[in-house]
Design a protein around this motif. Structure first.
Motif, short mmCIF file in Angstrom:
data_model
loop_
_atom_site.label_atom_id
_atom_site.label_comp_id
_atom_site.label_asym_id
_atom_site.label_seq_id
_atom_site.Cartn_x
_atom_site.Cartn_y
_atom_site.Cartn_z
N PHE A 1 0.83 -1.21 0.00
CA PHE A 1 0.00 0.00 0.00
C PHE A 1 0.86 1.25 0.00
O PHE A 1 0.56 2.23 -0.69
N LEU B 1 -2.80 2.31 5.50
CA LEU B 1 -3.79 1.27 5.80
C LEU B 1 -4.01 1.15 7.30
O LEU B 1 -3.06 0.93 8.06
N LEU C 1 -6.42 -4.02 -1.68
CA LEU C 1 -5.08 -4.02 -2.28
C LEU C 1 -5.18 -3.89 -3.80
O LEU C 1 -4.44 -3.11 -4.41
N THR D 1 -5.96 -0.38 -4.70
CA THR D 1 -4.78 0.46 -4.48
C THR D 1 -3.83 0.34 -5.66
O THR D 1 -3.32 1.35 -6.18
#
Length: 284
Positions: free
Chosen positions: A9, A16, A259, A262
């Protein structure tokens, strides 16, 4: 609330956080308790009837609540064929907690929203005077109960992600967040119904759509209770990295989806994303 240092991330400038709702109670975890609590209060000591599939977290939570609070519970289970088989670990836990299980064929189960079908099922279960909680526990009371989750997250994140089955948690979460925040629901079932159902739940609870929220349908991995090897491996790796237990049916899909989003650039650099850990892995 806990921040996780995760390079996957961080390389995209995303921070996060995890909201550990799985730590609320060992048997009544996270959003299940938030949704059940106002409904159990409304039941006022009556038998509680609710519905779910063979691996339903909601059925287990309702059965546990019945045991802890001394309330009789009945679980209507999708799949008449299951009545002649040994109970799986999830249903066995329900039975051990005192829940009476009533199996119905899948056609009847689909028709449960019809008043006549529901009345017939309740008669057959000797539960005509029971308090009925819908599948997944999502109704107007549940949505209002989940509003507190959003309030607890005000000021902590720009985007708050939650795994969704029926949309009740998302509906309440979005209503409780601050104006500058938005909620993101990651669907754990296919079908594309989650956005419509979430809007309907907010209408029932508040009279109109509330808060900024959206739905992501791409990470259901084939449907509810389906955990292919790639998802299981992702969850095991997340556990190893962060020491956070990852429940596979809901939470793994949420984290995987966050994820993936992202990496796709869905969140601008500098965004803080909070993942709501709504449940714990089921210990058989």
């Amino acid at each position: 609330m806990r921040e996780l240092a995760d390079g996957r991330f961080e390389r995209y400038g995303v921070r996060l956080l995890v909201k550990r709702d799985d730590l609320i109670h060992p048997d009544l975890v996270g959003n299940k308790w938030r949704k059940l609590a106002p409904n159990l209060a409304a039941a006022a000591g009556r038998t509680v009837v609710t519905f779910g599939g063979a691996y339903s977290n909601h059925l287990r939570a309702t059965a546990a609540a019945g045991r802890l609070l001394g309330l009789p519970t009945v679980g209507v289970v999708r799949g008449q064929e299951l009545a002649d088989r040994p109970l799986n670990a999830s249903l066995a836990r329900c039975a051990a907690d005192g829940m009476r299980l009533r199996f119905v064929d899948r056609s009847t189960y689909r028709r449960l929203p019809e008043p006549a079908t529901l009345a017939a099922v309740l008669r057959a279960a000797d539960a005509t005077r029971a308090y009925v909680v819908p599948e997944g526990g999502s109704n107007a009371l549940a949505v209002r109960g989940c509003r507190a989750l959003g309030a607890e997250l005000r000021g902590h994140a720009d985007v708050v992600g939650v795994a969704c089955g029926t949309g009740g948690t998302l509906a309440g979460l979005a209503a409780g967040l601050g104006r500058e925040q938005r909620a993101l629901g990651v669907a754990v079932l296919g079908g594309g119904f989650l956005g419509r159902d979430t809007a309907a739940l907010q209408e029932a609870a508040f009279g109109h759509r509330v808060g900024a929220w959206s739905v992501e349908d791409r990470f259901a991995f084939g449907g509810y209770a389906r955990v292919p090897p790639a998802l299981d491996a992702f969850a095991a790796d997340f556990e190893d990295r962060h020491g956070v237990p990852v429940e596979r049916l809901y939470v793994a899909k949420l984290l995987y989806g966050l994820l993936a989003l992202t990496e796709e650039g869905a969140f601008p650099r500098g965004t803080t994303v909070a993942a709501v850990i709504t449940g714990a892995p089921f210990a058989e």
